[in-house]
Each structure stands twice: as structure tokens, then as C-alpha cells.
Write a protein that holds these residues in place. Structure first.
Motif, PDB file in Angstrom:
ATOM      1  N   GLU A 132       1.136  -1.440   0.095  1.00  0.00           N
ATOM      2  CA  GLU A 132      -0.030   0.164  -0.095  1.00  0.00           C
ATOM      3  C   GLU A 132       0.748   1.228  -0.070  1.00  0.00           C
ATOM      4  OE1 GLU A 132      -3.393   2.302   2.844  1.00  0.00           O
ATOM      5  OE2 GLU A 132      -2.468   0.449   3.317  1.00  0.00           O
ATOM      6  N   GLN A 133       2.010   1.215   0.585  1.00  0.00           N
ATOM      7  CA  GLN A 133       2.539   2.322   1.118  1.00  0.00           C
ATOM      8  C   GLN A 133       3.873   2.336   0.126  1.00  0.00           C
ATOM      9  OE1 GLN A 133       4.937   2.387   4.315  1.00  0.00           O
ATOM     10  NE2 GLN A 133       6.824   1.028   4.095  1.00  0.00           N
ATOM     11  N   ARG A 134       3.723   1.061  -1.146  1.00  0.00           N
ATOM     12  CA  ARG A 134       4.775   1.487  -1.849  1.00  0.00           C
ATOM     13  C   ARG A 134       6.190   1.585  -1.210  1.00  0.00           C
ATOM     14  NH1 ARG A 134       2.293   0.502  -6.724  1.00  0.00           N
ATOM     15  NH2 ARG A 134       4.240   0.692  -7.412  1.00  0.00           N
ATOM     16  N   TRP A 135       5.956   0.549  -0.467  1.00  0.00           N
ATOM     17  CA  TRP A 135       7.894   0.367  -0.036  1.00  0.00           C
ATOM     18  C   TRP A 135       7.731  -0.568   0.902  1.00  0.00           C
ATOM     19  CZ3 TRP A 135      11.875  -0.245   3.634  1.00  0.00           C
ATOM     20  CH2 TRP A 135      12.146   0.097   3.174  1.00  0.00           C
ATOM     21  N   GLY A 136       9.046  -1.516   1.135  1.00  0.00           N
ATOM     22  CA  GLY A 136       9.260  -2.468   2.137  1.00  0.00           C
ATOM     23  C   GLY A 136      10.411  -3.849   1.257  1.00  0.00           C
ATOM     24  N   ASN A 165      12.618 -20.870  -3.188  1.00  0.00           N
ATOM     25  CA  ASN A 165      11.549 -20.639  -4.661  1.00  0.00           C
ATOM     26  C   ASN A 165      10.106 -19.680  -4.048  1.00  0.00           C
ATOM     27  OD1 ASN A 165      12.862 -22.556  -6.689  1.00  0.00           O
ATOM     28  ND2 ASN A 165      12.787 -23.454  -4.697  1.00  0.00           N
ATOM     29  N   TRP A 166       9.833 -20.028  -2.619  1.00  0.00           N
ATOM     30  CA  TRP A 166       8.704 -18.997  -2.659  1.00  0.00           C
ATOM     31  C   TRP A 166       9.317 -17.816  -2.992  1.00  0.00           C
ATOM     32  CZ3 TRP A 166       9.785 -16.102   1.562  1.00  0.00           C
ATOM     33  CH2 TRP A 166       8.622 -15.362   2.171  1.00  0.00           C
ATOM     34  N   SER A 167      10.388 -17.638  -2.141  1.00  0.00           N
ATOM     35  CA  SER A 167      10.651 -15.609  -2.126  1.00  0.00           C
ATOM     36  C   SER A 167      11.016 -15.379  -4.201  1.00  0.00           C
ATOM     37  CB  SER A 167      11.857 -15.661  -1.322  1.00  0.00           C
ATOM     38  OG  SER A 167      12.849 -14.303  -2.319  1.00  0.00           O
ATOM     39  N   LYS A 168      11.578 -16.164  -4.192  1.00  0.00           N
ATOM     40  CA  LYS A 168      11.410 -15.127  -6.268  1.00  0.00           C
ATOM     41  C   LYS A 168      10.158 -15.577  -6.580  1.00  0.00           C
ATOM     42  CE  LYS A 168      14.183 -15.591  -9.517  1.00  0.00           C
ATOM     43  NZ  LYS A 168      14.727 -13.752  -9.971  1.00  0.00           N
ATOM     44  N   THR A 169       9.056 -16.524  -5.981  1.00  0.00           N
ATOM     45  CA  THR A 169       8.575 -16.460  -6.824  1.00  0.00           C
ATOM     46  C   THR A 169       7.179 -15.572  -6.367  1.00  0.00           C
ATOM     47  OG1 THR A 169       8.228 -18.836  -6.942  1.00  0.00           O
ATOM     48  CG2 THR A 169       5.811 -17.629  -7.325  1.00  0.00           C
ATOM     49  N   LEU A 170       7.147 -14.971  -5.049  1.00  0.00           N
ATOM     50  CA  LEU A 170       6.633 -13.652  -4.312  1.00  0.00           C
ATOM     51  C   LEU A 170       8.001 -12.128  -4.940  1.00  0.00           C
ATOM     52  CD1 LEU A 170       4.783 -12.305  -1.800  1.00  0.00           C
ATOM     53  CD2 LEU A 170       6.649 -12.617  -0.756  1.00  0.00           C
ATOM     54  N   SER A 171       8.577 -12.419  -5.142  1.00  0.00           N
ATOM     55  CA  SER A 171       9.861 -11.142  -5.546  1.00  0.00           C
ATOM     56  C   SER A 171       9.108 -10.432  -6.993  1.00  0.00           C
ATOM     57  CB  SER A 171      11.240 -11.514  -5.599  1.00  0.00           C
ATOM     58  OG  SER A 171      11.261 -12.196  -6.982  1.00  0.00           O
ATOM     59  N   ALA A 172       8.146 -11.420  -8.036  1.00  0.00           N
ATOM     60  CA  ALA A 172       8.079 -11.145  -9.362  1.00  0.00           C
ATOM     61  C   ALA A 172       6.548 -10.709  -8.672  1.00  0.00           C
ATOM     62  CB  ALA A 172       7.991 -12.193 -10.114  1.00  0.00           C
ATOM     63  N   GLU A 173       5.896 -11.221  -8.060  1.00  0.00           N
ATOM     64  CA  GLU A 173       4.551 -10.238  -7.955  1.00  0.00           C
ATOM     65  C   GLU A 173       4.482  -9.283  -7.375  1.00  0.00           C
ATOM     66  OE1 GLU A 173       2.559 -13.444  -5.145  1.00  0.00           O
ATOM     67  OE2 GLU A 173       2.723 -15.431  -7.086  1.00  0.00           O
ATOM     68  N   ILE A 174       5.622  -8.488  -6.609  1.00  0.00           N
ATOM     69  CA  ILE A 174       5.359  -7.674  -5.499  1.00  0.00           C
ATOM     70  C   ILE A 174       6.377  -6.372  -6.135  1.00  0.00           C
ATOM     71  CG2 ILE A 174       4.371  -8.968  -3.758  1.00  0.00           C
ATOM     72  CD1 ILE A 174       7.922  -8.512  -2.346  1.00  0.00           C
ATOM     73  N   ALA A 175       7.500  -7.091  -6.780  1.00  0.00           N
ATOM     74  CA  ALA A 175       8.166  -6.258  -7.357  1.00  0.00           C
ATOM     75  C   ALA A 175       7.509  -4.781  -7.926  1.00  0.00           C
ATOM     76  CB  ALA A 175       9.193  -6.535  -8.506  1.00  0.00           C
ATOM     77  N   ARG A 176       6.283  -4.553  -8.563  1.00  0.00           N
ATOM     78  CA  ARG A 176       5.498  -2.996  -9.417  1.00  0.00           C
ATOM     79  C   ARG A 176       5.012  -2.530  -8.275  1.00  0.00           C
ATOM     80  NH1 ARG A 176       1.139  -5.331 -12.534  1.00  0.00           N
ATOM     81  NH2 ARG A 176       2.618  -6.709 -13.537  1.00  0.00           N
ATOM     82  N   ASP A 177       4.818  -3.017  -6.947  1.00  0.00           N
ATOM     83  CA  ASP A 177       4.901  -2.273  -6.215  1.00  0.00           C
ATOM     84  C   ASP A 177       5.621  -1.600  -4.464  1.00  0.00           C
ATOM     85  OD1 ASP A 177       1.971  -2.478  -6.598  1.00  0.00           O
ATOM     86  OD2 ASP A 177       2.049  -4.751  -5.233  1.00  0.00           O
ATOM     87  N   GLY A 178       7.294  -1.777  -5.044  1.00  0.00           N
ATOM     88  CA  GLY A 178       7.938  -1.278  -4.814  1.00  0.00           C
ATOM     89  C   GLY A 178       8.388  -1.740  -3.446  1.00  0.00           C
ATOM     90  N   VAL A 179       8.325  -3.071  -3.343  1.00  0.00           N
ATOM     91  CA  VAL A 179       8.882  -4.237  -1.627  1.00  0.00           C
ATOM     92  C   VAL A 179       9.727  -5.537  -3.072  1.00  0.00           C
ATOM     93  CG1 VAL A 179       7.869  -6.242  -0.804  1.00  0.00           C
ATOM     94  CG2 VAL A 179       6.219  -3.779  -1.064  1.00  0.00           C
ATOM     95  N   SER A 244      17.105  -0.847  -3.452  1.00  0.00           N
ATOM     96  CA  SER A 244      16.057  -0.716  -4.502  1.00  0.00           C
ATOM     97  C   SER A 244      15.505  -1.303  -5.967  1.00  0.00           C
ATOM     98  CB  SER A 244      15.583   0.741  -4.484  1.00  0.00           C
ATOM     99  OG  SER A 244      16.386   1.457  -5.588  1.00  0.00           O
ATOM    100  N   TYR A 245      16.820  -1.589  -5.957  1.00  0.00           N
ATOM    101  CA  TYR A 245      16.872  -2.514  -7.931  1.00  0.00           C
ATOM    102  C   TYR A 245      17.450  -3.752  -7.568  1.00  0.00           C
ATOM    103  CZ  TYR A 245      16.550  -2.272 -12.487  1.00  0.00           C
ATOM    104  OH  TYR A 245      15.349  -2.644 -14.093  1.00  0.00           O
ATOM    105  N   ILE A 246      17.265  -4.184  -6.117  1.00  0.00           N
ATOM    106  CA  ILE A 246      17.652  -5.674  -5.991  1.00  0.00           C
ATOM    107  C   ILE A 246      16.654  -6.861  -5.585  1.00  0.00           C
ATOM    108  CG2 ILE A 246      19.194  -7.234  -4.595  1.00  0.00           C
ATOM    109  CD1 ILE A 246      21.632  -4.729  -4.822  1.00  0.00           C
TER     110      ILE A 246
END
Length: 261
Positions: A132-136, A165-179, A244-246
Motif C-alpha cells: 500500500e505504501q509502495r515500499w517494503g 523458490n517461494w521468495s523468488k516467486t513472491l518477488s515477481a508478484e510484488i516488484a511493481r509495488d516497490g517491495v 531498491s533494484y535488488i
């Protein structure tokens, strides 16, 4: 370098000792307000005292990751004390040493709930605010066994690999939100857990523990164990504004010990 963590709210698990305590102290030194979670309040208070003496702010809360039923209650207590969480450091304890074969189903189930399901459910609890805050920042500490399985640590090797594998999958789902969601991998870092494993190996081989330690250190290109502070410095960077870009990455802090690319 200013890591941009001043005023951020962080929750660190396993913060009573070892890697978790070192990460908590490092984040507090960077100006973050840190919630210290773990099973033993006395150990957490020791970390809190060290943070306080250095001018930092922290809050200690007893939290057993094996108890999935307390997640919402403990999360609410953390938020009441510090505010909404911006940085989550998932750091679980290690399971008992075992071979892969013939382990009881109840042991696998209990360790899965404590080491994997708890991490997933706790992350789910704090993630909406970050999005929601677009940072995490979500950082999950695992083991070198995810890359090169460690003999007699079959449960750890197996369950920690699932978190990658969970973390990698999650990362793609939330990247556009700044997390961001990353994995940090310790090599042989000088903690009580590593000492326990060296002693376990020494007992099996009927040799002095110092010989086991010396042999392990000789196999590391840097010829020594790492320090918790070295590990914590890398962790602090990965949860910082500067990183922020990792995301979706696996970062090793191992002195070059892991032989594979």
C-alpha cells in the motif's frame, strides 16, 4: 553511506542471539526502530539493552514460530508498539541434525510449520502495508545447504530450499509495488549454532572440536569463519533504500566457501 533506514520500522526474528541479534543491532544503528522477536525474552532483552546503550530504539516480544495461531496477535502487538512494519527479516532456528531417510512424518511436519509455513504466513500478514505504501523489504535468511546440501542436515537442506523458490516467486508478484524479496545465505558464521554443529561433527568422528573447526576454516578461501557483524552488514544493505533494484536474488555471505557459481 546513508542506507535510508532512519525511522523505518523493522521486525527481526531470532533476534535474541547469533545472526538475528547482529542484524537487529545493525538496523538499529542505521536508525531503524526494531522489533525483536524470539522464543526467549531474556535473550531478547539482552539485545534490546545493547541497542539502547548505543542510542537505538527496540521492542522485544516473545514469539514462537512453531505456534501459527499467535501470528495475528503478535503482529498486532508489534504494530501497537512501533507502528506498521516496513522491513521484515525472516530468520528461523535450525532443525536437529538428521539423515534424509527414515525421519518421522511428524518431525517433517513440525519443522515445515516452524521454518516454512510460519515465514509465509507472517510475510502475508505484513505485506499489505508494504504494498500500500509502495515500499517494503522482505529478507529471508537460509543456509548454504540450499546450494550444496550439508551432510546430516537433511531437513534444513530441504525446507530452506523451498523458501528460496517461494521468495523468488513472491518477488515477481510484488516488484511493481516497490517491495523487494531476497534471500541471504550464510556460510560458516561464528555463532552458537555453528559451534553446536562443529561439536556434533566432532562427537560423530570422535575427534576434538577444535580440529573440526580448523578443518572447516582451511576449506574456506578466506581461511576463517565469518562474524555475525559481517553478515548483518550485508543484510542491512539488502533491506535498505540503496538496494531498491535488488529483488528475487540470493546473496551469499560465505567468504567464498560455496564452490558452485
Amino acid at each position: 553511506m546513508d542506507l535510508g533506514l532512519r525511522g523505518r520500522k523493522a521486525l527481526v526474528f531470532g533476534a535474541g542471539s547469533g545472526l538475528g541479534a547482529a542484524i537487529a543491532k545493525e538496523l538499529a544503528a542505521e536508525g531503524a526502530h526494531v522489533a525483536l522477536a524470539g522464543r526467549r525474552l531474556d535473550a531478547l532483552h539482552s539485545t534490546a539493552d545493547a541497542i539502547s546503550k548505543s542510542g537505538g530504539t527496540s521492542f522485544a516480544i516473545a514469539w514462537d514460530l512453531a505456534d501459527l495461531a499467535v501470528i495475528d496477535e503478535r503482529a498486532a502487538a508489534v504494530e501497537a508498539a512501533l507502528g506498521k512494519i516496513d522491513v521484515l527479516v525472516n530468520n528461523t532456528g535450525g532443525p536437529p541434525p538428521t539423515p534424509a531417510a527414515a525421519q518421522p512424518a511428524d518431525l517433517w511436519k513440525a519443522q515445515f510449520e516452524a521454518m516454512v509455513l510460519s515465514v509465509i504466513k507472517i510475510t502475508d500478514r505484513f505485506l499489505p502495508h508494504m504494498r500500500e505504501q509502495r515500499w517494503g523489504r522482505i529478507l529471508t535468511s537460509t543456509s548454504s545447504g540450499i546450494t550444496v546440501p550439508i551432510p546430516a542436515l537433511a531437513i534444513s537442506n530441504t525446507l530452506r530450499a523451498s523458501l528460496v523458490n517461494w521468495s523468488k516467486t513472491l518477488s515477481a508478484e510484488i516488484a511493481r509495488d516497490g517491495v523487494t524479496s531476497n534471500i541471504i545465505v550464510p556460510g560458516k558464521i561464528a555463532t552458537a549454532r555453528l559451534r553446536f554443529l562443529d561439536e556434533f561433527t566432532a562427537g560423530k568422528k570422535s575427534e576434538p572440536v577444535d580440529e573440526v573447526t580448523a578443518r572447516n576454516e582451511a576449506a574456506i578461501p578466506m581461511k576463517r569463519y565469518g562474524t555475525p557483524e559481517e553478515y548483518a552488514a550485508a543484510a542491512a544493505f539488502l533491506v535498505s533504500e540503496r538496494a531498491s533494484y535488488i529483488t528475487g536474488s540470493v546473496v551469499r555471505v560465505d567468504g567464498g566457501a560455496i564452490p558452485s557459481i
